[in-house]
Design a protein around this motif. Structure first.
Motif, PDB file in Angstrom:
ATOM      1  N   ALA A  50       1.028  -1.158  -0.516  1.00 41.73           N
ATOM      2  CA  ALA A  50      -0.631   0.259   0.054  1.00 41.73           C
ATOM      3  C   ALA A  50       0.798   1.376   0.166  1.00 41.73           C
ATOM      4  O   ALA A  50       0.836   2.063  -0.893  1.00 41.73           O
ATOM      5  N   LEU A  51       1.926   0.970   0.855  1.00 37.73           N
ATOM      6  CA  LEU A  51       2.712   2.069   0.794  1.00 37.73           C
ATOM      7  C   LEU A  51       3.316   2.676  -0.397  1.00 37.73           C
ATOM      8  O   LEU A  51       3.744   3.564  -1.094  1.00 37.73           O
ATOM      9  N   ILE A  52       3.817   1.356  -1.043  1.00 41.14           N
ATOM     10  CA  ILE A  52       4.541   1.491  -2.332  1.00 41.14           C
ATOM     11  C   ILE A  52       3.748   2.086  -3.486  1.00 41.14           C
ATOM     12  O   ILE A  52       4.569   2.723  -3.916  1.00 41.14           O
ATOM     13  N   ASP A  53       2.379   1.781  -2.956  1.00 41.06           N
ATOM     14  CA  ASP A  53       1.456   2.172  -4.404  1.00 41.06           C
ATOM     15  C   ASP A  53       1.657   3.665  -3.770  1.00 41.06           C
ATOM     16  O   ASP A  53       0.929   4.453  -5.419  1.00 41.06           O
ATOM     17  N   GLU A  54       1.530   4.610  -3.128  1.00 38.59           N
ATOM     18  CA  GLU A  54       1.780   5.638  -2.827  1.00 38.59           C
ATOM     19  C   GLU A  54       2.300   6.389  -3.183  1.00 38.59           C
ATOM     20  O   GLU A  54       3.231   7.652  -2.873  1.00 38.59           O
ATOM     21  N   ASP A  55       3.671   5.872  -4.063  1.00 37.56           N
ATOM     22  CA  ASP A  55       4.708   5.945  -3.829  1.00 37.56           C
ATOM     23  C   ASP A  55       6.199   6.299  -2.457  1.00 37.56           C
ATOM     24  O   ASP A  55       6.673   7.144  -2.648  1.00 37.56           O
ATOM     25  N   LEU A  56       5.885   5.779  -1.902  1.00 36.45           N
ATOM     26  CA  LEU A  56       6.510   6.009  -0.521  1.00 36.45           C
ATOM     27  C   LEU A  56       6.737   7.689  -0.117  1.00 36.45           C
ATOM     28  O   LEU A  56       7.692   8.759   0.450  1.00 36.45           O
ATOM     29  N   GLN A  57       5.304   8.601  -0.603  1.00 37.80           N
ATOM     30  CA  GLN A  57       5.531   9.698   0.065  1.00 37.80           C
ATOM     31  C   GLN A  57       5.664   9.889   1.608  1.00 37.80           C
ATOM     32  O   GLN A  57       5.222   9.158   2.299  1.00 37.80           O
ATOM     33  N   MET A  58       6.752  11.230   2.006  1.00 35.93           N
ATOM     34  CA  MET A  58       6.871  11.333   2.853  1.00 35.93           C
ATOM     35  C   MET A  58       5.848  11.777   4.192  1.00 35.93           C
ATOM     36  O   MET A  58       5.466  11.437   5.174  1.00 35.93           O
ATOM     37  N   GLU A  59       5.348  12.250   3.649  1.00 39.06           N
ATOM     38  CA  GLU A  59       3.721  12.323   4.688  1.00 39.06           C
ATOM     39  C   GLU A  59       2.704  10.941   4.334  1.00 39.06           C
ATOM     40  O   GLU A  59       2.407  10.593   5.946  1.00 39.06           O
ATOM     41  N   LYS A  60       2.864  10.324   3.535  1.00 40.84           N
ATOM     42  CA  LYS A  60       2.052   9.027   3.607  1.00 40.84           C
ATOM     43  C   LYS A  60       2.400   8.218   4.708  1.00 40.84           C
ATOM     44  O   LYS A  60       2.113   7.182   5.015  1.00 40.84           O
ATOM     45  N   GLU A  62       4.055   8.908   6.704  1.00 36.87           N
ATOM     46  CA  GLU A  62       4.305   9.359   9.069  1.00 36.87           C
ATOM     47  C   GLU A  62       3.112   8.475   8.814  1.00 36.87           C
ATOM     48  O   GLU A  62       2.717   8.804  10.175  1.00 36.87           O
ATOM     49  N   ASN A  63       1.659   9.526   7.761  1.00 34.70           N
ATOM     50  CA  ASN A  63       1.126   8.657   8.421  1.00 34.70           C
ATOM     51  C   ASN A  63       0.489   7.618   9.018  1.00 34.70           C
ATOM     52  O   ASN A  63      -0.405   7.119   9.586  1.00 34.70           O
ATOM     53  N   GLY A  64       1.438   6.614   8.114  1.00 31.87           N
ATOM     54  CA  GLY A  64       1.133   5.092   7.967  1.00 31.87           C
ATOM     55  C   GLY A  64       1.025   4.800   9.514  1.00 31.87           C
ATOM     56  O   GLY A  64       0.648   3.489  10.437  1.00 31.87           O
ATOM     57  N   ASN A  70      -0.157   1.537  17.232  1.00 30.16           N
ATOM     58  CA  ASN A  70      -0.706   0.858  18.197  1.00 30.16           C
ATOM     59  C   ASN A  70      -0.958  -0.223  17.780  1.00 30.16           C
ATOM     60  O   ASN A  70      -1.392  -1.038  18.628  1.00 30.16           O
ATOM     61  N   GLN A  71      -1.181  -1.179  16.934  1.00 35.84           N
ATOM     62  CA  GLN A  71      -0.732  -1.987  16.716  1.00 35.84           C
ATOM     63  C   GLN A  71       1.193  -2.739  16.885  1.00 35.84           C
ATOM     64  O   GLN A  71       0.768  -3.964  16.557  1.00 35.84           O
ATOM     65  N   GLY A  72       1.632  -1.657  17.005  1.00 32.93           N
ATOM     66  CA  GLY A  72       3.235  -1.795  17.380  1.00 32.93           C
ATOM     67  C   GLY A  72       3.928  -2.178  15.664  1.00 32.93           C
ATOM     68  O   GLY A  72       5.161  -3.200  16.098  1.00 32.93           O
ATOM     69  N   VAL A  73       2.826  -1.942  14.894  1.00 31.10           N
ATOM     70  CA  VAL A  73       3.804  -2.404  13.596  1.00 31.10           C
ATOM     71  C   VAL A  73       4.807  -1.026  13.809  1.00 31.10           C
ATOM     72  O   VAL A  73       4.450   0.436  14.033  1.00 31.10           O
ATOM     73  N   SER A  74       5.808  -1.196  12.871  1.00 31.56           N
ATOM     74  CA  SER A  74       6.738  -0.141  11.956  1.00 31.56           C
ATOM     75  C   SER A  74       7.331  -0.372  10.903  1.00 31.56           C
ATOM     76  O   SER A  74       7.169  -1.273  10.467  1.00 31.56           O
ATOM     77  N   ILE A  75       7.848   0.970  10.009  1.00 33.97           N
ATOM     78  CA  ILE A  75       8.176   0.905   9.000  1.00 33.97           C
ATOM     79  C   ILE A  75       9.354   1.118   9.364  1.00 33.97           C
ATOM     80  O   ILE A  75       9.317   2.867   9.166  1.00 33.97           O
ATOM     81  N   PHE A  76      10.328   0.704   8.336  1.00 36.42           N
ATOM     82  CA  PHE A  76      11.522   1.406   7.301  1.00 36.42           C
ATOM     83  C   PHE A  76      11.551   1.438   5.945  1.00 36.42           C
ATOM     84  O   PHE A  76      11.225   0.046   5.683  1.00 36.42           O
ATOM     85  N   VAL A  77      12.052   2.261   5.320  1.00 32.62           N
ATOM     86  CA  VAL A  77      13.126   2.259   4.115  1.00 32.62           C
ATOM     87  C   VAL A  77      14.442   2.374   4.023  1.00 32.62           C
ATOM     88  O   VAL A  77      14.856   3.373   4.408  1.00 32.62           O
ATOM     89  N   PHE A  78      14.382   1.810   2.816  1.00 32.35           N
ATOM     90  CA  PHE A  78      16.512   1.710   2.859  1.00 32.35           C
ATOM     91  C   PHE A  78      16.331   1.885   1.306  1.00 32.35           C
ATOM     92  O   PHE A  78      15.495   1.832   0.784  1.00 32.35           O
ATOM     93  N   TYR A  86      14.009   6.260   5.776  1.00 32.86           N
ATOM     94  CA  TYR A  86      12.639   6.381   6.780  1.00 32.86           C
ATOM     95  C   TYR A  86      13.121   5.081   7.929  1.00 32.86           C
ATOM     96  O   TYR A  86      12.832   3.995   7.807  1.00 32.86           O
ATOM     97  N   PRO A  87      12.601   6.222   9.327  1.00 36.51           N
ATOM     98  CA  PRO A  87      12.667   7.146   9.658  1.00 36.51           C
ATOM     99  C   PRO A  87      13.884   7.678   9.478  1.00 36.51           C
ATOM    100  O   PRO A  87      15.000   7.380   9.556  1.00 36.51           O
ATOM    101  N   SER A  88      14.080   9.130   9.317  1.00 39.23           N
ATOM    102  CA  SER A  88      15.637  10.037   9.106  1.00 39.23           C
ATOM    103  C   SER A  88      16.413   9.817  10.142  1.00 39.23           C
ATOM    104  O   SER A  88      15.633  10.394  11.935  1.00 39.23           O
ATOM    105  N   THR A  89      17.569   9.836  10.907  1.00 38.12           N
ATOM    106  CA  THR A  89      18.230   9.700  11.861  1.00 38.12           C
ATOM    107  C   THR A  89      19.520  10.001  11.333  1.00 38.12           C
ATOM    108  O   THR A  89      19.521  10.475   9.739  1.00 38.12           O
ATOM    109  N   THR A  90      20.153  10.287  12.557  1.00 40.83           N
ATOM    110  CA  THR A  90      21.323  11.426  12.952  1.00 40.83           C
ATOM    111  C   THR A  90      22.538  10.352  12.476  1.00 40.83           C
ATOM    112  O   THR A  90      23.869  10.729  11.249  1.00 40.83           O
TER     113      THR A  90
END
Length: 473
Positions: A50-60, A62-64, A70-78, A86-90
């Motif tokens: 679903a996120l790939i279909d949305e072109d991995l837009q930053m706003e999408k 963040e919203n996702g 709340n479900q304990g699900v985490s998203i990472f992009v490499f 994503y998420p952005s880190t120093t």
């Protein structure tokens, strides 16, 4: 050590129930575990796609992440160099997947659910992760991949609830099994004592003993045999032999009618167990098992009164049904037997062909004839041909077997007759009842059967079933 039959029955029944419950419990837990992880995998892949279909837009993203947190699900992009974007880190973080898995991602292959004991930041947490690659829309080049993770603790918590509920159910079942075992053993012993009392009276010379027989199970069979024994003692040795012959005939008839459905169901279950049936055929196999089960139940109910078949007293549930589908199912259930003898079953029937008959009895007729053909054919062909005649549906079953003489054709309708005695004990036709049953059922349908055969050239059975003229009109 002497152990009363009452306790033997109680312990045996209790042991069987307990073993079954344990086996079912472990099987269910394993199934639940596999299902939980499969569902988690499907769900995580769904999020990634679903996120790939949305072109991995930053706003999408963040919203996702907010929604799934709340479900304990985490998203990472490499990115394509395995660096986290994503998420952005120093600091720079990588996924840590193997070179082999990374190569799969570059080739467009997603990586199924894997487990890790740390997250991408090095924190100690057991997680389940899926990896989905994504590519640029313009050039189709590998751009990176998205990783979606969920804590295993959530999955295991659900499984723990299932285990607790199953354990509670197991305890209640054990209590119920104990009570049922007691009642069952008491009932069985009571019936044995009834027979024991009658036997004692006979031993004292009282032959006016008759046990009630409800024809429910082996104890009632025993009561019937006991009554036959008493009658034989009163009448003559000839009576003894007559009763024994009737008993053997009943057992042979019952075994002959029930063997085919049971063999079919067992074969399909083994196919499903060993994953030998293609996925697109499993539903059809289940349907075939359901049909054969229903047919078997009806045959068992009627088999105890087999004499009604010979005296035209059975009730046929005649209806108009799809002959092609019925013949196709029969060919499917018997092709394994045919293949064992090196034979090939060939169905040549138009899809629009219908037959007006009792579905179960029609199937029984066709199965008996085909099994007879399989028995007397080796490395040959057995053709099942269907077509319309004049106000009738015609089914021809033609084999390339050993054939028969004119004298043998006259005798094939006799019970227990075998055209080739050397094949009497083959696994497809022990009793010799098949064709006798065919003739009786064909007559009950108001249909006809003709046989053409020459030694060494095979045999052709032609069945003609009148159509329901009311439906045609």
């Amino acid at each position: 050590m002497r152990l009363n039959y009452f306790y033997q029955q109680m312990l045996a029944f209790f042991a069987v129930v307990t073993i079954v419950l344990i086996i079912l419990g472990f099987s269910f837990l394993q199934f639940a575990r596999n299902t939980a992880y499969q569902n988690t995998e499907t769900q995580l892949f769904g999020y990634a796609e679903a996120l790939i279909d949305e072109d991995l837009q930053m706003e999408k993203l963040e919203n996702g992440q907010v929604i799934l947190k709340n479900q304990g699900v985490s998203i990472f992009v490499f990115d394509s160099t395995d660096s986290m974007i994503y998420p952005s880190t120093t600091e720079k973080y990588i996924s840590g997947i193997s070179d082999q898995d990374f190569k799969k991602l570059k080739n467009g292959e997603p990586i199924s659910l894997t487990q890790r004991n740390t997250d991408f930041f090095g924190n100690q947490i057991n997680t389940a992760i899926v990896y989905q690659p994504f590519f640029t829309q313009s050039t189709g080049e590998f751009y990176g991949f998205i990783a979606v993770s969920a804590p295993i603790s959530t999955i295991e918590a659900n499984l723990k609830d299932i285990r607790n509920n199953l354990f509670s159910a197991f305890i209640f079942s054990i209590v119920g099994a104990t009570i049922a075992s007691y009642l069952f053993a008491k009932f069985q012993v009571k019936r044995i004592n009834r027979i024991r009392s009658a036997t004692h009276r006979v031993s004292k010379g009282d032959f006016n003993v008759h046990l009630e027989n409800k024809e429910m199970d082996e104890f009632d069979d025993l009561a019937a045999d006991f009554n036959s024994m008493v009658d034989s003692l009163k009448n003559s040795q000839e009576e003894i032999e007559r009763q024994e012959n009737r008993r053997r005939q009943f057992m042979a008839d019952a075994a002959h009618e029930m063997r085919t459905p049971l063999t079919t169901i067992n074969g399909l279950l083994e196919g499903l167990e060993h994953d030998m049936i293609p996925e697109n055929q499993k539903q059809r196999s289940i349907q075939l098992m359901q049909n054969e089960t229903r047919r078997l139940i009806r045959l068992v109910n009627e088999n105890l009164d087999y004499e009604k078949i010979r005296s035209n007293q059975i009730t046929l549930q005649k209806q108009t049904f799809d002959a092609h589908e019925a013949l196709e199912m029969i060919v499917e259930q018997l092709k394994g037997k045919a293949r064992d003898s090196g034979n090939e079953l060939i169905l040549d029937c138009p899809t629009e062909l219908v037959v007006y008959a009792d579905y179960d009895r029609f199937s029984q007729i066709i199965v008996n004839i085909i099994q007879n053909a399989i028995q007397f054919t080796t490395n040959g062909e057995i053709s099942i041909i269907g077509y319309y005649g004049e106000n009738e549906s015609i089914i021809k079953i033609k084999d390339s077997g050993i054939g028969m003489t004119a004298e043998e054709i006259k005798n094939i309708w006799e019970r227990y007759y075998k055209a080739d005695i050397s094949r009497k004990n083959t696994k497809y036709g022990e009793s010799g009842l098949g064709l006798a049953i065919v003739q009786q059922l064909v007559n009950l349908h108001g249909a006809s059967v003709e046989v053409e055969s020459l030694p060494g050239e095979g045999t052709t059975f032609t069945l003609s079933f009148p159509l329901d003229l009311n439906e045609i009109g």
